[in-house]
Enzyme design. Structure first.
Site, mmCIF file in Angstrom:
data_model
loop_
_atom_site.group_PDB
_atom_site.id
_atom_site.type_symbol
_atom_site.label_atom_id
_atom_site.label_comp_id
_atom_site.label_asym_id
_atom_site.label_seq_id
_atom_site.Cartn_x
_atom_site.Cartn_y
_atom_site.Cartn_z
ATOM 1 N N HIS A 177 -36.409 -11.343 -17.734
ATOM 2 C CA HIS A 177 -36.819 -10.117 -18.535
ATOM 3 C C HIS A 177 -34.960 -9.238 -19.779
ATOM 4 O O HIS A 177 -36.226 -8.900 -20.061
ATOM 5 C CB HIS A 177 -37.779 -9.954 -19.092
ATOM 6 C CG HIS A 177 -38.485 -10.787 -20.204
ATOM 7 N ND1 HIS A 177 -38.979 -10.173 -21.214
ATOM 8 C CD2 HIS A 177 -39.064 -11.668 -20.206
ATOM 9 C CE1 HIS A 177 -39.149 -10.515 -22.363
ATOM 10 N NE2 HIS A 177 -39.833 -12.167 -21.807
ATOM 11 N N GLU A 236 -33.457 -18.999 -22.623
ATOM 12 C CA GLU A 236 -34.849 -19.045 -23.601
ATOM 13 C C GLU A 236 -34.887 -18.629 -25.042
ATOM 14 O O GLU A 236 -35.483 -19.271 -25.674
ATOM 15 C CB GLU A 236 -36.549 -19.030 -22.768
ATOM 16 C CG GLU A 236 -36.400 -16.873 -22.865
ATOM 17 C CD GLU A 236 -37.516 -16.663 -21.782
ATOM 18 O OE1 GLU A 236 -37.543 -17.436 -20.911
ATOM 19 O OE2 GLU A 236 -37.895 -15.489 -22.308
ATOM 20 N N GLU A 287 -40.563 -25.086 -15.465
ATOM 21 C CA GLU A 287 -40.982 -24.337 -16.612
ATOM 22 C C GLU A 287 -42.324 -24.583 -16.750
ATOM 23 O O GLU A 287 -42.700 -24.898 -17.637
ATOM 24 C CB GLU A 287 -40.869 -22.205 -17.136
ATOM 25 C CG GLU A 287 -42.081 -21.551 -17.209
ATOM 26 C CD GLU A 287 -41.491 -20.287 -18.318
ATOM 27 O OE1 GLU A 287 -41.201 -20.764 -19.061
ATOM 28 O OE2 GLU A 287 -41.802 -18.825 -17.394
ATOM 29 N N ARG A 294 -31.880 -22.650 -19.593
ATOM 30 C CA ARG A 294 -33.359 -22.617 -20.362
ATOM 31 C C ARG A 294 -33.632 -23.427 -21.647
ATOM 32 O O ARG A 294 -34.956 -23.076 -22.340
ATOM 33 C CB ARG A 294 -34.188 -21.067 -19.683
ATOM 34 C CG ARG A 294 -33.673 -21.604 -18.800
ATOM 35 C CD ARG A 294 -34.621 -20.276 -17.760
ATOM 36 N NE ARG A 294 -35.385 -19.392 -18.564
ATOM 37 C CZ ARG A 294 -36.734 -19.537 -18.500
ATOM 38 N NH1 ARG A 294 -37.871 -21.090 -17.759
ATOM 39 N NH2 ARG A 294 -38.087 -19.661 -19.040
ATOM 40 N N TYR A 334 -42.363 -5.878 -16.732
ATOM 41 C CA TYR A 334 -42.520 -7.523 -17.580
ATOM 42 C C TYR A 334 -43.562 -8.416 -16.815
ATOM 43 O O TYR A 334 -43.270 -8.041 -15.476
ATOM 44 C CB TYR A 334 -41.248 -7.935 -17.860
ATOM 45 C CG TYR A 334 -41.438 -9.347 -18.057
ATOM 46 C CD1 TYR A 334 -41.879 -9.791 -19.151
ATOM 47 C CD2 TYR A 334 -41.470 -10.860 -17.423
ATOM 48 C CE1 TYR A 334 -41.961 -11.415 -19.426
ATOM 49 C CE2 TYR A 334 -41.465 -11.635 -17.784
ATOM 50 C CZ TYR A 334 -41.784 -11.947 -18.801
ATOM 51 O OH TYR A 334 -42.062 -13.437 -18.411
ATOM 52 N N TRP A 375 -37.775 -5.451 -24.183
ATOM 53 C CA TRP A 375 -38.500 -6.073 -23.975
ATOM 54 C C TRP A 375 -38.530 -6.885 -22.777
ATOM 55 O O TRP A 375 -37.712 -8.329 -23.553
ATOM 56 C CB TRP A 375 -39.856 -5.761 -24.754
ATOM 57 C CG TRP A 375 -41.270 -6.889 -23.596
ATOM 58 C CD1 TRP A 375 -42.199 -6.015 -22.923
ATOM 59 C CD2 TRP A 375 -41.473 -8.042 -23.888
ATOM 60 N NE1 TRP A 375 -42.775 -6.931 -22.961
ATOM 61 C CE2 TRP A 375 -42.339 -8.202 -22.758
ATOM 62 C CE3 TRP A 375 -41.273 -9.016 -24.713
ATOM 63 C CZ2 TRP A 375 -42.484 -9.608 -22.721
ATOM 64 C CZ3 TRP A 375 -41.891 -10.177 -24.229
ATOM 65 C CH2 TRP A 375 -42.601 -10.597 -23.661
ATOM 66 N N ASP A 396 -38.256 -13.196 -12.806
ATOM 67 C CA ASP A 396 -37.459 -13.024 -14.509
ATOM 68 C C ASP A 396 -37.556 -11.820 -15.118
ATOM 69 O O ASP A 396 -38.213 -10.918 -14.656
ATOM 70 C CB ASP A 396 -38.526 -13.650 -15.481
ATOM 71 C CG ASP A 396 -37.894 -14.050 -16.274
ATOM 72 O OD1 ASP A 396 -36.821 -13.410 -16.904
ATOM 73 O OD2 ASP A 396 -39.467 -14.383 -17.979
ATOM 74 N N GLU A 435 -33.341 -14.878 -13.964
ATOM 75 C CA GLU A 435 -33.238 -15.626 -15.275
ATOM 76 C C GLU A 435 -33.842 -14.240 -15.917
ATOM 77 O O GLU A 435 -33.685 -13.119 -15.648
ATOM 78 C CB GLU A 435 -34.913 -15.999 -14.815
ATOM 79 C CG GLU A 435 -34.980 -16.311 -16.869
ATOM 80 C CD GLU A 435 -36.771 -17.358 -16.757
ATOM 81 O OE1 GLU A 435 -37.225 -17.267 -15.727
ATOM 82 O OE2 GLU A 435 -37.141 -16.460 -17.421
ATOM 83 N N ARG A 469 -42.117 -18.695 -9.576
ATOM 84 C CA ARG A 469 -42.155 -17.620 -10.622
ATOM 85 C C ARG A 469 -43.229 -16.263 -9.675
ATOM 86 O O ARG A 469 -44.411 -16.773 -9.740
ATOM 87 C CB ARG A 469 -42.073 -17.219 -11.950
ATOM 88 C CG ARG A 469 -40.956 -16.439 -12.551
ATOM 89 C CD ARG A 469 -41.110 -16.371 -13.682
ATOM 90 N NE ARG A 469 -42.194 -15.455 -14.374
ATOM 91 C CZ ARG A 469 -42.684 -14.886 -15.951
ATOM 92 N NH1 ARG A 469 -41.634 -15.223 -16.487
ATOM 93 N NH2 ARG A 469 -43.554 -14.328 -15.846
HETATM 94 O O1 EZ4 Z 1 -41.674 -14.091 -22.293
HETATM 95 O O2 EZ4 Z 1 -42.921 -16.503 -24.405
HETATM 96 O O3 EZ4 Z 1 -40.044 -17.191 -18.744
HETATM 97 N N1 EZ4 Z 1 -40.809 -17.100 -19.175
HETATM 98 C C1 EZ4 Z 1 -40.613 -15.977 -20.912
HETATM 99 C C2 EZ4 Z 1 -41.732 -15.884 -21.840
HETATM 100 C C3 EZ4 Z 1 -41.525 -15.157 -21.869
HETATM 101 C C4 EZ4 Z 1 -42.588 -15.175 -23.557
HETATM 102 C C5 EZ4 Z 1 -42.304 -14.669 -24.856
HETATM 103 O O4 EZ4 Z 1 -42.489 -15.659 -26.341
HETATM 104 O O5 EZ4 Z 1 -40.022 -15.224 -20.418
HETATM 105 O O6 EZ4 Z 1 -42.834 -15.371 -20.769
HETATM 106 CO CO CO Z 2 -38.040 -15.802 -19.052
#
Ligand code: EZ4
Ligand code: CO
Length: 402
Positions: free
Chosen positions: A212, A262, A339, A283, A159, A402, A210, A236, A147
């Site tokens: 995020h 996730e 992961e 995930r 992020y 975030w 990611d 992701e 990643r």
């Molecule tokens: O930000 O687990 O894909 N992984 C992620 C992580 C999350 C954290 C949050 O607690 O997005 O790094």
């Molecule tokens: Co993630």
């Protein structure tokens, strides 16, 4: 075999972990991860006040019945706190059942479906140069999938950029750190990053990214399309997934594979995305989605639609979760990838484990149960240290994801 005792162990060997330990009258014990990053104490209270009292005296072999008891019995179903608490119980009971049978948990599930579990590591850097160097180091370590996250010029707090590339940890403040986000700078930058990574490292290594939860659906479609030449393994969390129909729009615009889940905690969170074939990887993982017992239902649903698993495995998921996840991954027919962010040496010492990394794959080991334990004496040396996840705002001050 009756449950005689259960207790919650909170320890901070570099970051906070919540672990449930269950003991039986046959002298066997099991552990389960209950860590909910930034909200740890909520799960501790849930377990201590509401779960442990009903566990004492129950038959430890009845994993399914105890799962149903805790799920239906709460009346208030689902949610990350409830499902993490249930997951901890479930994992500890699978651990105990494995020890009682003298088998690793993957054997109880149906046996190994593969020789090892393909994992992806996290390469990140403050800029493209640092990130491409970090990807190179992961390739040297033997990783087949990586990643990549990078700082974005003009964005204070993109992020996924760590302090040092091995142990990235986002929960860094007693109060949440404020970061700033700029979508257009990011959308402009991301294809440049992956163009460079493909030129430096070729086409063989699998690259993941990611987002995020930062984009709107149409922005996510545009990003996916612009990344198509670089053949990502997945993109992701490209947009928040409460409104699952939003992914139809993303799908209309890109064939970049999508991974979500996730922060999901139940099969009902996944259902629409899976049944409408709006994602390629799910995930959800052991600790936040109700344990092995619930995760296998999610995986079975996903298998009907050729959606594969890609469980969350950041550092805030303890080695107890990682161990359980690896047994699951070695067995589950529709496995995709796992992961894997390495824990600190202090964490590895507190949680002695039988899983090991070789040539881009993890193997859970053949110890009975989940193959992970907790050293309580060592754990007691690292007291709880309250930490929260960051928040994000747009440059004009608007709260963002975030
Ligand atoms: O930000 O687990 O894909 N992984 C992620 C992580 C999350 C954290 C949050 O607690 O997005 O790094
Ligand atoms: Co993630």
């Amino acid at each position: 075999m009756k449950i005689t005792n259960a207790r919650v162990i909170v320890t901070c060997p570099g970051r906070n972990f919540v672990t449930l330990k269950i003991e039986t009258d046959e002298g066997l014990h099991g552990i389960g991860d209950a860590t909910l990053n930034g909200r740890e104490k909520a799960v501790v209270a849930y377990l201590e006040d509401h779960v442990i009292p009903v566990l004492i005296g129950k038959e430890a072999n009845r994993i399914e019945d105890i799962w149903q008891y805790l799920y239906r019995g709460a009346y208030w179903r689902r949610g990350p706190v409830t499902m993490s608490a249930i997951a901890a119980v479930d994992t500890a009971l699978w651990d105990i059942k494995g020890k009682a049978a003298n088998m690793p948990v993957y054997e109880l599930l149906g046996g190994a479906s593969r020789e090892g579990v393909l994992v992806y590591g996290h390469a990140n850097g403050a800029d493209i140069e640092e990130t491409t160097d970090a990807v190179g180091r992961y390739i040297e370590l033997g990783y087949k999938a990586i990643r990549a996250q990078s700082g974005v010029p003009g964005v204070k707090g993109a992020y996924g950029v760590g302090r040092g590339d091995l142990y990235y940890e986002p929960a860094d403040g007693t109060l949440p750190t404020e970061t700033l986000w700029n979508t257009s700078a990011y959308l402009n930058f991301a294809p440049q990053l992956f163009d460079r990574l493909r030129r430096d490292h070729g086409n063989e290594v699998e690259l993941l990214h990611d987002v995020h939860h930062r984009l709107t659906p149409i922005e996510a479609g545009r990003l996916g399309k612009s990344l198509e030449p670089y053949r990502l393994f997945w993109m992701e969390d490209c947009t928040p997934a409460e409104n699952q129909e939003a992914f139809k729009l993303v799908r209309q615009h890109t064939v970049t594979p999508l991974a979500v889940g996730e922060i999901f905690n139940s099969i009902h969170d996944c259902r629409e995305l899976i049944q409408n074939q709006l994602i390629d990887y799910i995930r959800t993982t052991v600790v936040h989605a109700g344990g092995i017992t619930h995760l296998r239902q999610i995986a079975a649903l996903a298998s009907l639609y050729q959606v594969r698993t890609g469980s969350h495995g950041a550092t805030d998921l303890s080695p107890a979760c990682m161990g359980a996840a690896l047994h699951f991954d070695l067995w589950v027919p529709n496995f995709g990838i796992q992961e894997y962010m390495r824990h600190t040496p202090e964490t590895d010492e507190v949680f002695p484990h039988s899983y090991s990394f070789k040539d881009g794959y993890l193997h859970p080991g053949t110890s009975p149960g989940i193959g992970v334990d907790i050293d309580e004496t060592l754990a007691a040396k690292y007291p709880y240290d309250p930490k929260q996840l960051p928040v994000a705002r747009l440059e004009d001050g608007t709260m963002w994801n975030w």
